[in-house]
Design an enzyme around this catalytic site. Structure first.
Site, PDB file in Angstrom:
ATOM      1  N   GLU A 174      19.514  50.053  36.866  1.00  0.00           N
ATOM      2  CA  GLU A 174      19.213  51.278  37.713  1.00  0.00           C
ATOM      3  C   GLU A 174      17.767  52.073  37.217  1.00  0.00           C
ATOM      4  O   GLU A 174      17.132  52.550  38.188  1.00  0.00           O
ATOM      5  CB  GLU A 174      19.525  52.823  36.119  1.00  0.00           C
ATOM      6  CG  GLU A 174      19.915  54.140  36.268  1.00  0.00           C
ATOM      7  CD  GLU A 174      20.395  54.429  35.117  1.00  0.00           C
ATOM      8  OE1 GLU A 174      21.152  54.649  34.639  1.00  0.00           O
ATOM      9  OE2 GLU A 174      20.337  55.861  35.367  1.00  0.00           O
TER      10      GLU A 174
HETATM   11  N1  LIG Z   1      18.573  72.319  37.634  1.00  0.00           N
HETATM   12  C1  LIG Z   1      19.171  70.959  36.707  1.00  0.00           C
HETATM   13  C2  LIG Z   1      19.529  70.062  35.717  1.00  0.00           C
HETATM   14  C3  LIG Z   1      20.334  69.118  35.333  1.00  0.00           C
HETATM   15  N2  LIG Z   1      19.265  69.637  34.263  1.00  0.00           N
HETATM   16  C4  LIG Z   1      19.960  68.536  33.271  1.00  0.00           C
HETATM   17  O1  LIG Z   1      19.295  67.724  33.630  1.00  0.00           O
HETATM   18  C5  LIG Z   1      20.111  66.135  32.736  1.00  0.00           C
HETATM   19  C6  LIG Z   1      21.212  65.276  34.033  1.00  0.00           C
HETATM   20  O2  LIG Z   1      19.700  64.843  34.548  1.00  0.00           O
HETATM   21  P1  LIG Z   1      20.341  63.678  35.496  1.00  0.00           P
HETATM   22  O3  LIG Z   1      19.189  63.370  36.291  1.00  0.00           O
HETATM   23  O4  LIG Z   1      21.392  64.607  36.312  1.00  0.00           O
HETATM   24  O5  LIG Z   1      21.304  63.410  34.265  1.00  0.00           O
HETATM   25  P2  LIG Z   1      22.619  62.307  34.526  1.00  0.00           P
HETATM   26  O6  LIG Z   1      22.730  61.268  36.260  1.00  0.00           O
HETATM   27  O7  LIG Z   1      24.085  63.096  34.449  1.00  0.00           O
HETATM   28  O8  LIG Z   1      22.662  61.371  33.727  1.00  0.00           O
HETATM   29  P3  LIG Z   1      22.377  59.793  33.522  1.00  0.00           P
HETATM   30  O9  LIG Z   1      21.231  59.224  34.596  1.00  0.00           O
HETATM   31  O10 LIG Z   1      21.819  59.225  31.780  1.00  0.00           O
HETATM   32  O11 LIG Z   1      23.954  59.304  33.065  1.00  0.00           O
HETATM   33  C7  LIG Z   1      20.798  67.111  31.935  1.00  0.00           C
HETATM   34  O12 LIG Z   1      20.671  67.610  30.733  1.00  0.00           O
HETATM   35  C8  LIG Z   1      21.181  68.565  32.799  1.00  0.00           C
HETATM   36  O13 LIG Z   1      21.481  69.730  31.761  1.00  0.00           O
HETATM   37  C9  LIG Z   1      18.225  70.905  33.864  1.00  0.00           C
HETATM   38  O14 LIG Z   1      17.773  70.547  33.298  1.00  0.00           O
HETATM   39  N3  LIG Z   1      18.250  71.538  35.404  1.00  0.00           N
HETATM   40 CA   LIG Z   2      21.259  59.450  36.223  1.00  0.00          CA
END
Ligand SMILES: Nc1ccn([C@@H]2O[C@H](COP(=O)(O)OP(=O)(O)OP(=O)(O)O)[C@@H](O)[C@H]2O)c(=O)n1
Ligand SMILES: [Ca+2]
Length: 513
Positions: A174
Site C-alpha cells: 500500500e
Molecule cells: N470527505 C471525507 C471523506 C472521508 N473522511 C474520513 O476519512 C477516512 C477514510 O479515509 P480513506 O482514505 O477513504 O480510508 P480507507 O481507504 O477507507 O481506509 P484504509 O485505507 O485504512 O483501509 C474515514 O475516517 C472517513 O470518515 C472524511 O473525514 N471526509
Molecule cells: Ca485507503
C-alpha cells in the site's frame, strides 16, 4: 548610368521570372508543411482501459484508468477517467452478511460498463485490492474474511470485464504503490528527452515522499538520504525507467484515523475513574454527545484488553472542545519509550531522517481541505494550522452543524479529532518540525487522477513501469515539424541568396529598376 546606345528596350521577363520563382517557393513551402504534418501525424489514438477497486476500511472506490495503447511504457500517460464511490460500508463491514459485500459493488460495476466502450469490456482488466479493514478482519476471523473476498470475487467474475483477482494487499504494498502513483503523476520518473544524449547530466531531481491516512492504517514512504535502510521490513528496492530507488516504507495498522480514535478512547477509559461510562472528551466540540457500545469499541484486534473489567456497557462521550487536552490524550497512543534503531517514529518502528518533499493524501487531504488549510502553492505554516484546528475544536457543536448542514455528521463531528490527530502524527509521531512542515503538500488529485495506491498497483500489474527507460524520440511531433520547416526555409533562402549573388538578374542591376 545612361542606357548604352543600341541596347534593346528593357524586357519584363526577369521580373516575371522572379514572380514565378516566388510563387514556386511559396508553393514548395506549403507542400513541405502539408507533407510534414500529414506524414508525421500521430496515428489515431487507440485507448486502453483498466479498472481498480480500492476496498478500504471505510468504503470502496472504483477507478477507471485510460491510456493510449501505443504509449503504454511512457511515463505519465495513464490517467483516471472515472471514480465511482460504492454506497454503504467498506467490504470488511459486511462480516455479518458477507454476500452483501459482493452485491454492494454492482452499481459501480454498471457505471464502469458505461464508461468503457462495450467492444473493449473483454480486454479490460479489473483488480480489487483490500486494505487495512480486511487486514484486521483476517486477523480477527480468517474464514469470515475469506467469505467476504469470495463474495466480491463472485460479483467481479460475473461482470463482462477481464477479472484479474481480489486480494488483501500488504501495508508495504500500500505504501509502495502510493509512492509510485504520486511520483508517476508528478512526472518525477521522467527524464527530459534531450538529456538522453547526455546521461552524465541526467536530472537528479528527487522523488516525493508519500503520506497516506486511511480509516484503519496510515503509511509513510520516502527515499531517505541515509543508506542502507536499517530495518529490512521497511526497505524496498525498485528499478524504474533506468534508475534505482531505495525506498523506506512503513504502514501502521490501527493508526488510520477511525482506529486511532478507538485507541484514544480505550486509553481514555483506562485512565478514567468513571463508574457509569460518562466521559468528557476534549476532541469533540462543546455540546456534542455520542453514545457507543463498549462491545463495539473493543471489537477488533487493535484494542486487545480491558473490556471485561468495565462495569457499564455503553460509553457516553461529551465533547468539550479543548485542543491542548485533546492533543495530550492522543499523545498517549504513541509509545516512544523504546527504539532498537538509530531513530524511530513510535512503537519501536524504525524511521530514518525525513528527506525531501512529501505529498499527503486521502484523509490527510480530506481533513485539511475541510479546514481550508490546503493551498496549491505555498503550504500553510504549522502555527497557522495549529491555531485553526484549535479554534475549530472550541466552536460549539450546534454552531458547526448549522454552518455545514450538508456534511455527513460522522465526518463533521470528527474533524476536530482528525485535525488534532494529523498534527500529533506528523509532528510527534514522524518528527515534522515547523521547518519540515513546509515540505508537506496536501493533495487530493494530481491532474485528473486521485492520489492513492490504486494507480501504482495497476501500473505494476500490467507491467507498465519498465525497469529500463524505453527508447524515445528526442523531439516531440510539433517540434520535429517546426524544425523541418525552419531548416528547409533557411536552405531555400541560402540557395536563393546565392543565386541572386552570382546571377544577378538584370532587373536588380543598378539603374534597371
Ligand atoms: N470527505 C471525507 C471523506 C472521508 N473522511 C474520513 O476519512 C477516512 C477514510 O479515509 P480513506 O482514505 O477513504 O480510508 P480507507 O481507504 O477507507 O481506509 P484504509 O485505507 O485504512 O483501509 C474515514 O475516517 C472517513 O470518515 C472524511 O473525514 N471526509
Ligand atoms: Ca485507503
Amino acid at each position: 548610368m545612361d542606357e548604352p546606345k543600341g541596347t534593346k528596350p528593357r524586357t519584363s521577363w526577369p521580373r516575371k521570372a522572379l514572380l514565378f520563382l516566388g510563387f514556386l517557393f511559396a508553393l514548395a513551402v506549403i507542400a513541405l508543411v502539408a507533407m510534414a504534418v500529414s506524414q508525421n501525424k500521430p496515428l489515431p489514438k487507440n485507448i486502453k482501459y483498466g479498472i481498480v477497486l480500492d476496498a478500504g476500511s471505510s468504503h470502496t472506490n472504483l477507478y477507471v484508468y485510460a491510456w493510449p495503447a501505443e504509449k503504454e511504457n511512457d511515463t505519465g500517460v495513464v490517467h483516471q477517467v472515472e471514480v465511482c464511490k460504492v454506497e454503504g460500508l467498506g467490504i470488511s463491514g459486511y462480516s455479518q452478511d458477507t454476500e452483501k459485500a459482493g452485491l454492494s459493488l454492482q452499481q459501480c460495476m454498471k457505471r464502469a460498463q458505461e464508461v468503457v466502450p462495450e467492444q473493449q469490456h473483454g480486454e479490460t482488466p479489473v483488480y480489487l485490492g483490500a486494505t487495512a479493514g480486511m487486514r484486521l478482519l483476517s486477523l480477527q476471523n480468517r474464514s469470515i474474511a475469506d467469505r467476504v473476498l469470495s463474495a466480491v470475487e463472485k460479483t467481479l467474475h460475473s461482470s463482462p470485464f477481464n477479472f484479474q483477482g481480489a486480494r488483501v494487499i500488504s501495508g508495504q504494498e500500500e505504501g509502495a504503490y502510493g509512492w509510485i502513483t504520486i511520483n508517476y503523476l508528478l512526472g518525477n520518473f521522467r527524464q527530459p528527452g534531450w538529456l538522453n544524449f547526455l546521461p552524465h547530466l541526467r536530472s537528479s531531481r528527487g522523488t516525493s515522499g508519500a503520506l497516506d491516512l486511511g480509516g484503519a492504517s496510515t503509511q509513510i514512504t520516502f527515499v531517505p538520504d541515509q543508506e542502507p535502510i536499517e530495518s529490512q521490513e521497511n526497505s524496498l528496492h525498485f528499478r524504474l525507467y533506468g534508475k534505482n530507488y531505495n525506498v523506506y516504507t512503513h504502514s501502521f495498522l490501527c493508526y488510520g484515523k477511525d482506529q486511532a480514535l478507538r485507541l484514544k478512547l480505550a486509553s481514555d477509559l483506562q485512565a478514567s475513574s468513571t463508574r457509569n461510562g460518562s466521559l468528557l472528551d476534549p476532541c469533540f466540540h462543546p455540546g456534542y454527545l455520542r453514545i457507543m457500545n463498549i462491545s463495539d469499541l473493543y471489537m477488533n484486534p487493535c484494542i486487545a484488553n480491558g473490556e471485561q473489567q468495565l462495569p457499564f456497557t455503553q460509553l457516553h462521550l461529551q465533547g468539550n472542545g479543548d485542543y491542548q487536552r485533546c492533543r495530550m490524550t492522543i499523545q498517549k497512543i504513541f509509545n516512544t519509550s523504546h527504539c532498537p534503531y538509530s531513530s524511530c517514529s513510535f512503537n519501536g518502528i524504525f524511521l530514518p531522517p525525513l528527506q525531501g518533499e512529501f505529498g499527503a493524501f486521502s484523509a490527510f487531504y480530506f481533513v485539511m481541505n475541510f479546514l481550508n488549510l490546503t493551498t496549491e502553492k505555498n503550504p500553510v505554516p504549522l502555527d497557522k494550522v495549529t491555531s485553526t484546528v484549535e479554534r475549530f475544536c472550541s466552536r460549539p457543536w450546534h454552531e458547526v452543524k448549522a454552518e455545514f448542514p450538508k456534511i455527513k455528521e460522522k465526518y463533521l463531528s470528527e474533524y476536530c479529532f482528525s485535525g488534532t490527530y494529523i498534527l500529533s502524527l506528523l509532528e510527534n509521531g514522524y518528527g515534522f518540525t515547523t521547518e519540515k512542515w513546509q515540505s508537506i503538500q496536501f493533495l487530493g488529485k494530481i491532474g485528473s487522477s486521485d492520489a492513492g495506491w490504486t494507480l501504482g498497483y495497476m501500473l505494476n500489474l500490467t507491467n507498465m513501469i519498465p525497469a529500463e527507460k524505453p527508447p524515445t524520440r528526442p523531439l516531440s511531433h510539433a517540434s520535429y515539424v517546426g524544425l523541418m520547416v525552419f531548416c528547409s526555409l533557411v536552405l531555400v533562402a541560402v540557395l536563393l541568396l546565392g543565386w541572386l549573388t552570382f546571377h544577378k538578374p538584370k532587373c536588380l542591376q543598378k539603374g534597371l529598376i
